[in-house]
Scaffold this active site. Sequence first.
Site, short mmCIF file in Angstrom:
data_model
loop_
_atom_site.label_atom_id
_atom_site.label_comp_id
_atom_site.label_asym_id
_atom_site.label_seq_id
_atom_site.Cartn_x
_atom_site.Cartn_y
_atom_site.Cartn_z
N ARG A 1 14.27 -2.44 -8.02
CA ARG A 1 12.84 -2.70 -8.08
C ARG A 1 12.41 -2.96 -9.52
O ARG A 1 12.92 -2.33 -10.45
CB ARG A 1 12.06 -1.48 -7.56
N PRO B 1 0.84 -1.22 0.00
CA PRO B 1 0.00 0.00 0.00
C PRO B 1 0.87 1.26 0.00
O PRO B 1 1.81 1.37 0.77
CB PRO B 1 -0.83 -0.12 1.28
N GLU B 2 0.55 2.17 -0.92
CA GLU B 2 1.26 3.45 -1.01
C GLU B 2 0.28 4.55 -0.57
O GLU B 2 -0.78 4.26 -0.03
CB GLU B 2 1.76 3.66 -2.45
#
Length: 290
Positions: free
Chosen positions: A262, A2-3
């Site tokens: 990433r 979650p951002e």
Amino acid sequence: MPELPEVETIRRDLAPLLVGRTLTAVRIHAGAERLAITHAPAALARELSGRRVDDLARHGKYLLARLDDGRTWVLHLRMTGSIVHTTATAQAGRFERARVDLDDGHSLRLNDMRKFATWHLVADPREAMPNTGPDALDAEFSPAWLAARLATRTAPVKAVLLDQAVAAGVGNIYADEACWIAGIDPRTPADAVGPRRAARLHAAVCETLEEALGDRGSSFSDYRDGLGAQGLHQVRVHVFRRDGEPCDRCGSPIVKTRVAGRGTHLCPGCQRRPRRGSSRSSRSSRSSAG
Ligand SMILES: [Zn+2]
């Protein structure tokens, strides 16, 4: 993970259900001991029990529950955490790590497959948020702020966007989306971006976060809102996890690569990679962005 849009959606869901409520019983389940950072698990559960929640705020990816004794219960969901409001009698899910019963017959459940979520109980929430800068939707995160942070770094622009000291709340999904919206290759050295492109990138960060917030977040895997439902934004992203699909702007296939350790998604057709020192030269084709 979650951002900002996901955590803010959870905050908006939970605030009216939690503020004014007293935590009547708190249980951190066996095997979830790493959840408790500032206290032993039993001590943290005991300290939280009996406290009333007076406010629920957010900074970056942190939820900040201010308690009636002046302390703040700081929650971070990390990789796979969710926190869902339900009834006290609802059955525990497979990955339930903690439950917090409220004085109105409801209950919060922390579900977390990977067990990286953290709880702090602190006098000053800043103690629980080291190396955290302005929230990405706060006015303090400004075009000038971002330009200044980019100008002093040679790391890829995406690495700087992911740095919570630069823009708290931005993570992998929205860093990729912002770079696409701005027409900037996320591998570009930060100090080659220049003030004009930095302003475009700033606007792109705000745009992607606001759009995702309007869609109640993105559920690519574990994210659930404060009531247990999925977000809607995952079907509206431009590049994230769309490798092989055509770019919404130029039709080139989206590619996946690695930046700053990433998985990173970008369009090689319309995301530009200016060289250092060329940032003020025009290269005026705004990558056919409309
Ligand atoms: Zn493109």
